[in-house]
Structure formats: structure tokens, C-alpha cells
Design a protein around this motif. Structure first.
Motif: not given
Length: 110
Positions: A84-110
Motif C-alpha cells: 500500500x501507498x498513501x498519496x500526499x501529493x496532488x497530481x496525476x501519477x502513472x505507475x507500472x509493474x516493474x516486472x511486467x512494464x507493459x502493465x500500467x495505470x494511473x492514480x489521480x490525486x485531487x
């Protein structure tokens, strides 16, 4: 009469993103500042959620992780495990699986 002190603790909401055999579900989430995202591994492979881009992990602007960003599991999360990760910074944060970098997503923090 003795005055009493009360402390109210407001906990952020928790959002779950599941890593399946075909990627992250949901791929994109919108949360509030201070909320936590739990990455659950329901695939048969280890996962390593981390800030984009692969392999630098520098998009999330708070440092402290093993590579650059604090938004980095820094280790393999076994099938059935979670991180788990707690997001304390507002913005749009893209992420991936470091082992399978084709798997991606994003967390939008408002």
C-alpha cells in the motif's frame, strides 16, 4: 467539572487496485489527497508496483524509494500479497509493474 480533551482522527479512504494475469484492475483511479491505494497481487507472478517511467521510477515527486520516488514497492510482492501507498501529493501519477512494464495505470490525486 474537569474539561475533557477529544482528538478526532480522520483517516483517508482506501482504494484497491488488483494485479491480475492481464494487468491492473482498475487501471485508473481518482482519490483524494491523503488516501491510500492498496495494490493486491491476484496473479500467479510476483509484482512490483512503482511510479513511471520504467525503470527510473521518477514521476512521483517525493523521493525516498529504492530507485528515486517514494511511490515504489522496492521489492517483489508475491502472489496473494499486497503493498500500500498513501498519496500526499496532488497530481496525476502513472505507475507500472516493474516486472511486467507493459502493465500500467494511473492514480489521480485531487
Amino acid at each position: 467539572e474537569t474539561p475533557t480533551l477529544s482528538t478526532e482522527v480522520i483517516l483517508g479512504k482506501t482504494t484497491i487496485i488488483t494485479r491480475t494475469a492481464s494487468g491492473f484492475v482498475p487501471k485508473d483511479v481518482t482519490i483524494a489527497k491523503g488516501d491510500t491505494v492498496v495494490f493486491e497481487n491476484e496473479s500467479t507472478d510476483p509484482m512490483w508496483p512503482a511510479s513511471d517511467p520504467h525503470p527510473a521510477h521518477t514521476t512521483y515527486p517525493v523521493g525516498g524509494g529504492c530507485k528515486a520516488s517514494a511511490f515504489d514497492a522496492c521489492k517483489a510482492i508475491a502472489p496473494g500479497g499486497s503493498w500500500s501507498f498513501t498519496f500526499d501529493t496532488v497530481g496525476s501519477w502513472k505507475f507500472h509493474d516493474h516486472f511486467s512494464s507493459q502493465f500500467k495505470g494511473s492514480v489521480i490525486v485531487q
